[in-house]
Motif scaffolding. Structure first.
Motif, PDB file in Angstrom:
ATOM      1  N   SER A  76      36.768  10.213 -11.897  1.00  0.00           N
ATOM      2  CA  SER A  76      37.001   9.276 -10.793  1.00  0.00           C
ATOM      3  C   SER A  76      36.145   9.632  -9.580  1.00  0.00           C
ATOM      4  O   SER A  76      35.533   8.757  -8.955  1.00  0.00           O
ATOM      5  N   VAL A  77      36.086  10.920  -9.254  1.00  0.00           N
ATOM      6  CA  VAL A  77      35.280  11.381  -8.121  1.00  0.00           C
ATOM      7  C   VAL A  77      33.795  11.149  -8.381  1.00  0.00           C
ATOM      8  O   VAL A  77      33.053  10.695  -7.496  1.00  0.00           O
ATOM      9  N   THR A  78      33.358  11.449  -9.608  1.00  0.00           N
ATOM     10  CA  THR A  78      31.948  11.245  -9.973  1.00  0.00           C
ATOM     11  C   THR A  78      31.563   9.781  -9.832  1.00  0.00           C
ATOM     12  O   THR A  78      30.539   9.440  -9.232  1.00  0.00           O
ATOM     13  N   GLY A  79      32.393   8.905 -10.405  1.00  0.00           N
ATOM     14  CA  GLY A  79      32.123   7.478 -10.292  1.00  0.00           C
ATOM     15  C   GLY A  79      32.161   7.002  -8.857  1.00  0.00           C
ATOM     16  O   GLY A  79      31.349   6.171  -8.441  1.00  0.00           O
ATOM     17  N   GLY A  80      33.111   7.539  -8.073  1.00  0.00           N
ATOM     18  CA  GLY A  80      33.217   7.156  -6.674  1.00  0.00           C
ATOM     19  C   GLY A  80      31.966   7.500  -5.885  1.00  0.00           C
ATOM     20  O   GLY A  80      31.435   6.668  -5.141  1.00  0.00           O
ATOM     21  N   TYR A  81      31.454   8.708  -6.077  1.00  0.00           N
ATOM     22  CA  TYR A  81      30.247   9.122  -5.365  1.00  0.00           C
ATOM     23  C   TYR A  81      29.040   8.272  -5.756  1.00  0.00           C
ATOM     24  O   TYR A  81      28.210   7.923  -4.915  1.00  0.00           O
ATOM     25  N   LEU A  82      28.934   7.955  -7.040  1.00  0.00           N
ATOM     26  CA  LEU A  82      27.768   7.211  -7.517  1.00  0.00           C
ATOM     27  C   LEU A  82      27.839   5.725  -7.193  1.00  0.00           C
ATOM     28  O   LEU A  82      26.806   5.052  -7.156  1.00  0.00           O
ATOM     29  N   MET A  83      29.052   5.222  -6.952  1.00  0.00           N
ATOM     30  CA  MET A  83      29.204   3.787  -6.720  1.00  0.00           C
ATOM     31  C   MET A  83      29.466   3.396  -5.279  1.00  0.00           C
ATOM     32  O   MET A  83      29.109   2.293  -4.855  1.00  0.00           O
ATOM     33  N   ASN A 148      39.862  10.712  -0.435  1.00  0.00           N
ATOM     34  CA  ASN A 148      39.544   9.647  -1.383  1.00  0.00           C
ATOM     35  C   ASN A 148      38.187   9.026  -1.050  1.00  0.00           C
ATOM     36  O   ASN A 148      37.711   9.116   0.077  1.00  0.00           O
ATOM     37  N   ILE A 149      37.591   8.400  -2.052  1.00  0.00           N
ATOM     38  CA  ILE A 149      36.284   7.755  -1.887  1.00  0.00           C
ATOM     39  C   ILE A 149      36.498   6.241  -1.943  1.00  0.00           C
ATOM     40  O   ILE A 149      36.979   5.710  -2.948  1.00  0.00           O
ATOM     41  N   TYR A 150      36.111   5.567  -0.874  1.00  0.00           N
ATOM     42  CA  TYR A 150      36.354   4.133  -0.771  1.00  0.00           C
ATOM     43  C   TYR A 150      35.042   3.346  -0.880  1.00  0.00           C
ATOM     44  O   TYR A 150      33.995   3.892  -1.193  1.00  0.00           O
ATOM     45  N   ASN A 151      35.145   2.043  -0.623  1.00  0.00           N
ATOM     46  CA  ASN A 151      33.998   1.130  -0.607  1.00  0.00           C
ATOM     47  C   ASN A 151      33.255   1.107  -1.947  1.00  0.00           C
ATOM     48  O   ASN A 151      32.030   1.230  -2.004  1.00  0.00           O
ATOM     49  N   GLU A 154      32.383  -4.396  -5.410  1.00  0.00           N
ATOM     50  CA  GLU A 154      33.360  -5.466  -5.624  1.00  0.00           C
ATOM     51  C   GLU A 154      33.489  -5.822  -7.097  1.00  0.00           C
ATOM     52  O   GLU A 154      34.581  -6.111  -7.584  1.00  0.00           O
ATOM     53  N   ALA A 155      32.354  -5.797  -7.816  1.00  0.00           N
ATOM     54  CA  ALA A 155      32.384  -6.121  -9.248  1.00  0.00           C
ATOM     55  C   ALA A 155      33.242  -5.121 -10.018  1.00  0.00           C
ATOM     56  O   ALA A 155      33.878  -5.476 -11.014  1.00  0.00           O
ATOM     57  N   PHE A 156      33.280  -3.877  -9.551  1.00  0.00           N
ATOM     58  CA  PHE A 156      34.057  -2.834 -10.234  1.00  0.00           C
ATOM     59  C   PHE A 156      35.546  -2.981  -9.943  1.00  0.00           C
ATOM     60  O   PHE A 156      36.371  -2.971 -10.860  1.00  0.00           O
ATOM     61  N   VAL A 157      35.905  -3.113  -8.683  1.00  0.00           N
ATOM     62  CA  VAL A 157      37.329  -3.170  -8.324  1.00  0.00           C
ATOM     63  C   VAL A 157      37.971  -4.487  -8.757  1.00  0.00           C
ATOM     64  O   VAL A 157      39.197  -4.565  -8.883  1.00  0.00           O
ATOM     65  N   ARG A 236      41.545  -0.082 -10.644  1.00  0.00           N
ATOM     66  CA  ARG A 236      42.802  -0.697 -10.227  1.00  0.00           C
ATOM     67  C   ARG A 236      43.229  -0.223  -8.843  1.00  0.00           C
ATOM     68  O   ARG A 236      43.743  -1.003  -8.040  1.00  0.00           O
ATOM     69  N   LEU A 237      42.996   1.049  -8.538  1.00  0.00           N
ATOM     70  CA  LEU A 237      43.380   1.602  -7.244  1.00  0.00           C
ATOM     71  C   LEU A 237      42.282   1.442  -6.192  1.00  0.00           C
ATOM     72  O   LEU A 237      42.492   1.780  -5.023  1.00  0.00           O
ATOM     73  N   GLU A 238      41.100   0.993  -6.626  1.00  0.00           N
ATOM     74  CA  GLU A 238      39.969   0.710  -5.741  1.00  0.00           C
ATOM     75  C   GLU A 238      39.500   1.944  -4.974  1.00  0.00           C
ATOM     76  O   GLU A 238      39.009   1.840  -3.846  1.00  0.00           O
ATOM     77  N   THR A 239      39.650   3.092  -5.571  1.00  0.00           N
ATOM     78  CA  THR A 239      39.258   4.328  -4.892  1.00  0.00           C
ATOM     79  C   THR A 239      39.003   5.441  -5.892  1.00  0.00           C
ATOM     80  O   THR A 239      39.656   5.502  -6.943  1.00  0.00           O
ATOM     81  N   GLY A 240      38.043   6.298  -5.563  1.00  0.00           N
ATOM     82  CA  GLY A 240      37.843   7.515  -6.335  1.00  0.00           C
ATOM     83  C   GLY A 240      38.726   8.603  -5.755  1.00  0.00           C
ATOM     84  O   GLY A 240      38.648   8.903  -4.563  1.00  0.00           O
TER      85      GLY A 240
END
Length: 322
Positions: A76-83, A148-151, A154-157, A236-240
């Motif tokens: 989740s963290v990895t995806g959050g940083y990259l996205m 948490n990692i936000y933003n 839109e296509a993902f969330v 679903r939670l829109e956050t890493g």
């Protein structure tokens, strides 16, 4: 007669249990038998089922993977940083692609590390995966400083809420992993090796089974499934989140054990795990609707899983005695 009973029970009892519990809760739990709650059950089932499928592979080889919670968090963290638009190196939609690939790579890498430690160095699976759970959970928190990692794109969330031909996109992803799991375990030589390793590692070696490669694969596959689960939860939670999936371990192991996969290895089916995961989701959902506290829910779920484990052990003992 006794062996025949337990054989039938292992295949059919979980289905009867799910149907019976669902019918009872439709009358007992307020709001249980509604369209909205049915969709809620589906969205909660998909990630749990996918993660439990990987755990099923590991437990059939008489192992266990306790690191799935840390794999979910790191993925989740990895995806959050990259996205995330705050940290992404690439622009959307490239960031979305690299984010998902990064999550899968993180899960497979940790799973492969577990498998190598178990297969090549002969370390107990419990100790290996407990250690990596602590290590990578701490790493996820350290990398994000507990933030948490936000933003995220839109296509993902929006993925959990999009449909194709009237069917939500996550359902297709869940069916893909379910189909892949079934095919590998039931239609390939690798699947035969997985069962063989669980029945007897030494006999498998003598028979020409590539034991080490098989063990490494099942842990890598478990990591892959946990990463897919992380994609579901993160979208679903829109956050890493560095603590994502922290409380899911009991449900995952419960789904596999209640589904009838042997605690001693060599026995288990994908369809069993499907209904085991379905029962765990039904149980959690209904207890919440009834209004039980978090602690009481954990007590009930723990008791159910313990009972399933005792029945599992008793069934194995009875079958061996015949």
């Amino acid at each position: 007669m006794k062996a025949s009973f337990f054989k039938t029970s292992g295949t059919a009892s979980i289905i009867y249990l799910c149907l019976g519990y669902y019918a009872i809760m439709a009358f007992v739990a307020p709001g249980f038998f509604t369209v909205n709650n049915t969709w809620n059950l589906l969205y909660n089932l998909l990630p749990l089922l996918v993660i439990a499928l990987g755990q099923t592979y590991v437990m059939i080889t008489s192992g266990i993977d306790l690191s799935i919670t840390s794999i979910i968090a790191v993925s989740s963290v990895t995806g959050g940083y990259l996205m995330s638009s705050d940290t992404a190196i690439f622009n959307s939609p490239e960031s979305l692609i690299f984010g998902i690939l990064g999550m899968l790579l993180a899960g497979i890498s940790i799973g492969t590390l577990n498998g190598i430690a178990v297969a090549r160095f002969g370390m107990p699976a419990f100790m290996v995966t407990l250690t990596t759970m602590m290590l990578f959970s701490g790493l996820a928190i350290w990398l994000t400083q507990s933030q948490n990692i936000y933003n995220l794109p839109e296509a993902f969330v929006n993925m959990p809420y999009r449909s194709l031909m009237g069917i939500p996109v996550p359902v297709y992803l869940g069916l893909f992993v379910l189909g892949l799991s079934y095919f590998l375990l039931n239609k390939t030589l690798l699947g035969e090796w997985i069962y063989a390793v669980g029945l007897s590692m030494e006999t498998s070696r003598i028979s020409g089974v590539k034991v080490a490669r098989t063990i490494i694969f099942v842990y890598a596959f478990s990591g892959f499934c946990a990463a897919i689960g992380a994609i579901f939860y993160t979208a679903r939670l829109e956050t890493g989140s560095p603590v994502m999936g922290q409380n899911i371990l009991l449900d995952v192991i419960g789904a596999v054990v209640i589904g009838g996969t042997s605690l001693f290895g060599g026995k288990g089916k994908i369809i069993w795990t499907f209904f085991g995961a379905f029962f765990m989701v039904l149980l959690d959902n209904s207890l919440n609707l009834i209004g039980l506290s978090f602690f009481l829910i954990m007590i009930v779920k723990g008791s159910v899983i313990l009972l399933a484990a005792l029945l599992n052990a008793y069934r194995e003992k009875s079958l061996r005695a015949t």
